[in-house]
Structure formats: C-alpha cells, structure tokens
Design an enzyme around this catalytic site. Structure first.
Site, PDB file in Angstrom:
ATOM      1  N   ARG A 196      20.019  76.420   2.807  1.00 52.86           N
ATOM      2  CA  ARG A 196      20.038  75.563   3.789  1.00 52.86           C
ATOM      3  C   ARG A 196      18.598  75.978   4.745  1.00 52.86           C
ATOM      4  NH1 ARG A 196      22.947  72.201   1.821  1.00 52.86           N
ATOM      5  NH2 ARG A 196      24.734  71.567   2.821  1.00 52.86           N
TER       6      ARG A 196
ATOM      7  N   GLU B  53      15.100  69.330   8.954  1.00 55.85           N
ATOM      8  CA  GLU B  53      14.813  68.327   7.891  1.00 55.85           C
ATOM      9  C   GLU B  53      15.586  66.903   8.479  1.00 55.85           C
ATOM     10  OE1 GLU B  53      16.907  70.251   4.647  1.00 55.85           O
ATOM     11  OE2 GLU B  53      18.410  68.884   4.620  1.00 55.85           O
TER      12      GLU B  53
ATOM     13  N   HIS C 111      15.374  68.055  -0.266  1.00 57.62           N
ATOM     14  CA  HIS C 111      16.937  68.171  -0.366  1.00 57.62           C
ATOM     15  C   HIS C 111      17.331  67.444  -1.622  1.00 57.62           C
ATOM     16  CE1 HIS C 111      20.547  69.611   2.130  1.00 57.62           C
ATOM     17  NE2 HIS C 111      20.948  69.492   0.510  1.00 57.62           N
TER      18      HIS C 111
HETATM   19  P1  NAD Z   1      29.755  79.193  -2.801  1.00 58.77           P
HETATM   20  O1  NAD Z   1      30.558  79.276  -1.450  1.00 58.77           O
HETATM   21  O2  NAD Z   1      30.159  79.362  -4.224  1.00 58.77           O
HETATM   22  O3  NAD Z   1      28.875  80.604  -2.462  1.00 58.77           O
HETATM   23  C1  NAD Z   1      28.330  81.254  -1.371  1.00 58.77           C
HETATM   24  C2  NAD Z   1      28.396  82.653  -1.533  1.00 58.77           C
HETATM   25  O4  NAD Z   1      27.564  83.233  -0.279  1.00 58.77           O
HETATM   26  C3  NAD Z   1      29.660  83.307  -1.601  1.00 58.77           C
HETATM   27  O5  NAD Z   1      29.852  84.240  -2.700  1.00 58.77           O
HETATM   28  C4  NAD Z   1      29.702  84.288  -0.403  1.00 58.77           C
HETATM   29  O6  NAD Z   1      30.528  85.375  -0.431  1.00 58.77           O
HETATM   30  C5  NAD Z   1      28.159  84.563  -0.004  1.00 58.77           C
HETATM   31  N1  NAD Z   1      27.929  84.823   1.296  1.00 58.77           N
HETATM   32  C6  NAD Z   1      28.736  84.652   2.493  1.00 58.77           C
HETATM   33  N2  NAD Z   1      27.835  85.125   3.375  1.00 58.77           N
HETATM   34  C7  NAD Z   1      26.963  85.915   2.898  1.00 58.77           C
HETATM   35  C8  NAD Z   1      25.995  86.745   3.411  1.00 58.77           C
HETATM   36  N3  NAD Z   1      25.977  87.007   4.793  1.00 58.77           N
HETATM   37  N4  NAD Z   1      25.135  87.464   2.654  1.00 58.77           N
HETATM   38  C9  NAD Z   1      25.102  87.180   1.244  1.00 58.77           C
HETATM   39  N5  NAD Z   1      25.798  86.251   0.727  1.00 58.77           N
HETATM   40  C10 NAD Z   1      26.876  85.683   1.267  1.00 58.77           C
HETATM   41  O7  NAD Z   1      28.828  78.193  -2.400  1.00 58.77           O
HETATM   42  P2  NAD Z   1      27.405  77.448  -3.639  1.00 58.77           P
HETATM   43  O8  NAD Z   1      28.340  76.365  -3.933  1.00 58.77           O
HETATM   44  O9  NAD Z   1      27.173  78.476  -4.312  1.00 58.77           O
HETATM   45  O10 NAD Z   1      26.500  77.122  -2.479  1.00 58.77           O
HETATM   46  C11 NAD Z   1      25.697  77.814  -1.806  1.00 58.77           C
HETATM   47  C12 NAD Z   1      24.965  77.144  -0.628  1.00 58.77           C
HETATM   48  O11 NAD Z   1      23.998  76.068  -1.390  1.00 58.77           O
HETATM   49  C13 NAD Z   1      25.791  76.067   0.220  1.00 58.77           C
HETATM   50  O12 NAD Z   1      26.146  76.988   1.190  1.00 58.77           O
HETATM   51  C14 NAD Z   1      24.972  75.074   0.427  1.00 58.77           C
HETATM   52  O13 NAD Z   1      24.363  75.430   1.828  1.00 58.77           O
HETATM   53  C15 NAD Z   1      23.770  75.189  -0.485  1.00 58.77           C
HETATM   54  N6  NAD Z   1      23.646  73.606  -1.285  1.00 58.77           N
HETATM   55  C16 NAD Z   1      22.617  73.074  -1.448  1.00 58.77           C
HETATM   56  C17 NAD Z   1      22.226  71.756  -2.087  1.00 58.77           C
HETATM   57  C18 NAD Z   1      20.998  71.284  -2.347  1.00 58.77           C
HETATM   58  O14 NAD Z   1      21.212  70.042  -2.661  1.00 58.77           O
HETATM   59  N7  NAD Z   1      20.055  71.811  -1.865  1.00 58.77           N
HETATM   60  C19 NAD Z   1      23.412  71.391  -2.790  1.00 58.77           C
HETATM   61  C20 NAD Z   1      24.694  72.284  -2.726  1.00 58.77           C
HETATM   62  C21 NAD Z   1      24.790  73.349  -2.037  1.00 58.77           C
END
Ligand code: NAD
Length: 337
Positions: free
Chosen positions: A234, A263, A295
């Site tokens: 993000r 964005e 994105h």
């Molecule tokens: P997820 O919930 O499986 O994993 C997120 C991880 O972040 C968890 O393990 C959590 O413990 C960890 N976390 C939380 N707070 C933290 C901190 N302060 N420091 C370090 N780690 C921390 O999520 P995911 O499916 O792996 O997705 C991750 C991110 O990717 C989402 O939040 C979303 O914003 C982004 N995303 C982007 C796209 C894209 O098209 N660019 C698509 C899907 C998701």
C-alpha cells in the site's frame, strides 16, 4: 440479493457476471468510485460492493446504512479504506476476499526486482531504437544477496518461497513469524537489523495507523547505500517525498512501486491525454532507476476469477445469515496480529 457494484471496469463486469450465473444476485454496475458525492447511487441496495479506492468513511457509511445497506462486500484483501469503527457502531457487516492472488502479487514483485536489477525497462526502449550499447545497463546477480521481507503473511511467504530458488539470503520482520518461512530458513530479525543488512527490501504488510509511513527519512538513513526498495503493498506505507530525496542522493539505488499514496487520483484511469498535476509522482517518473506499475500486481485472470467467486459467495452467505468468519473484517483487524 440486490448489489450496487462501485468502481467497475469492463473486466470486473465480465468476471462478476460469469461467476453470477451460479449465484443469481441482482448486480447493478456503477463506474464511479464510492464517495460522499456518489453514495446516493447505492441507496436502497442491501449490499454495496467496492474496491480499493472507494471511500467507506464516517460520512458515507451512515448514509448508506440509513438507506438500507447492511453489507459492505470488498473485492479486495486490504481494508484500509473502510472506517471499521463506524461499521461496528452501525452494525454493518464487512466481508473481503482475504487471499485472491498471493502468487500473482509475489510474482509481480519478482518482476519488478528483475526488471530493475537488469534494467529491462531501459534496454527495451534502447533496442527498439537501434541502440545496442550496454553502457549503463550493468546489473547484479540476485544469488547471494540479502533480501528483507517486511510482513510474512500470504504474499510475503509466497515471495520467500520464490526467492529461495534464487539463492537469496532471506531476512524477515513480522510480529507473527510464519512457520512456513521459518521452515524455509528465513531468519526473523529486528526491523533495524533488517534495514541495516538488506540489499533488497520488500513490503508485504497492511497499511494501518501504526504502519503509515513506516519507511521514512529516518529509516532510510539506516539502510545500505544503493538499496533496492519494492512496495507492492500500500502506498501509505512509505513517505514518497523521502523516497524522492533518497533517489536524488543515491541512497536508494532502485525503486519499484505498484502502489502510491496518492494513487486514487491516478491509477486505473487512462490519463495519457492529461497533464498530471501531482509533482511528487511526476518527479518519480523522471528517475532511470524507478519502475512504477499502476496497482496491477493482483491483476491476473486467476485473481479476477477468485475475486468474483468469493465476493458473490460472501454476499450469498450473508443473505443466509452465515458469513464466513475468515472473510469477515471487524475492528479486531485494526490491531497487529
Ligand atoms: P496477510 O494478512 O496474509 O499478511 C500481512 C502480514 O503482515 C501478517 O503476517 C501480519 O502479521 C504482518 N504485519 C502486520 N503488521 C505488521 C507490522 N507492523 N510489521 C510487520 N509485519 C506486520 O496479507 P497479504 O495477503 O500477504 O497482503 C499483504 C498486503 O498486500 C495487503 O495488506 C495489501 O495491502 C497488499 N496487496 C496488494 C495487492 C496489489 O495488487 N498490489 C494485492 C493484494 C494485496
């Protein structure tokens, strides 16, 4: 169920309509984002279906609720655009698609890393102009490099699995370590240590109040000179002006972004005939060592099929009073797991 689908593009319509042959919801497609100005389009719809740029804030949510909305169905995993305190107060249910494309996002992250490292974006244009000079195209091998992954949930863990095949030394930071990553040999370290040692840094954690601008000027100071930073998570996780300054000074050697903090005004639209007014963004576009994608990390056929299927099932489950606990988003999600 009657569903107002906001921020729809042709591809959303195509995949949702195909999946809806099974569910038979009444889908009404609206092109605009959901905002205070457009929310009246959703009045009278028990379910409102939204994506990453829709604004589900403390002004929009009560209006929707007042006009009959009881379910917010996110077509994405991230929920930073939803005021969960308001949804709780109103009694609105929020559901999401928690894992539609971990593989797709991780693979796009790799695409950015390899393109930046081997300067594919520059050689592509050079060769098309008959310029076969290698000057300025020198890359490095990923083998033996140290990569720091912040957030080892679904996407971070998938990326770790992929990067292991390149012989990269993997460090990670996550308050909740992933057993799969530990089994892969990923070493969990303190954030400062991760910044100090990483040649490549990739962000895979959610945007929350405490993670806003986690990559800022101060933290950049702790990183290796010439570090590669990749953000496919993000935009708000990084202070973009600090990145611009880091690129100018050479502190950042490579930058790959699929997300940008402002964005909403840019991504998903064809603005090729317009003058972009965002000076920070346009400055980023001038650096030879920056690649920005709009994105699109999630944007695979597989992901759109999953998104459509899970979103429509979430709505059907709600109708039957059986929302899946795994797919529901509540205030408890605001806390770091
Ligand atoms: P997820 O919930 O499986 O994993 C997120 C991880 O972040 C968890 O393990 C959590 O413990 C960890 N976390 C939380 N707070 C933290 C901190 N302060 N420091 C370090 N780690 C921390 O999520 P995911 O499916 O792996 O997705 C991750 C991110 O990717 C989402 O939040 C979303 O914003 C982004 N995303 C982007 C796209 C894209 O098209 N660019 C698509 C899907 C998701």
């Amino acid at each position: 169920m009657k569903v107002a689908v906001f921020s729809t593009k042709g591809y959303d319509r195509e995949f949702l309509q195909r999946a809806n042959q099974q569910y038979r919801h009444e889908l009404f497609f609206f092109e605009p984002h959901l905002t205070l100005e457009t929310c009246s389009l959703g009045f009278g719809f028990p379910a409102v279906c939204v994506f990453v740029h829709d604004q589900l804030n403390g002004k929009v949510l009560p209006l929707l609720f007042e006009h009959g909305t009881r379910l917010i169905a996110l077509r994405c995993a991230g929920f930073n655009n939803v005021d969960l305190i308001s949804t709780q107060e109103l009694g609105l249910k929020v559901v999401r698609v928690p894992a539609y494309s971990p593989q797709g996002v991780a693979e796009h992250t790799l695409a950015l890393i390899l393109a930046l490292n081997r300067k594919i974006h520059r050689s592509y244009t050079r060769v098309r102009e008959g310029n076969f000079s290698l000057e300025g195209l020198l890359g490095f091998e990923l083998y033996g490099q140290t990569m720091g992954i912040i957030g080892t949930g679904k996407i971070g863990t998938t990326l770790a699995r992929i990067m292991q095949g390149f012989g990269v030394r993997l460090l990670a930071y996550d308050p909740v370590p992933s057993p799969e990553c530990q089994a892969l040999g990923v070493q969990y370290v303190a954030l400062e240590e991760l910044f100090r040692q990483s040649d490549i840094l990739s962000l895979h954690l959610p945007l929350m109040p405490e993670t806003y601008h986690m990559i800022d000027r101060r933290v950049l100071g702790q990183m290796k000179p010439g570090v590669m930073i990749i953000n496919t998570s993000r935009g708000g996780l990084v202070d973009t002006q600090a990145l611009v300054d880091g690129l100018k000074s050479g502190k950042i050697g490579y930058l790959g972004l699929d997300v940008y903090e402002e964005e909403e005004d840019l991504f998903f639209e064809d603005l090729s005939g317009h003058v972009i007014q965002d000076d920070v963004f346009t400055r980023l576009l001038t650096f030879p060592n920056v690649i920005i994608t709009g994105h699109q990390a999630f944007f695979t056929r597989n992901a759109l099929e999953n998104i459509a299927q899970v979103t429509l099932k979430n709505i059907a489950d709600f109708e039957q009073g059986a929302v899946s606990a795994e797919n529901e988003v509540t205030v408890s999600h605001l806390k770091t797991k």
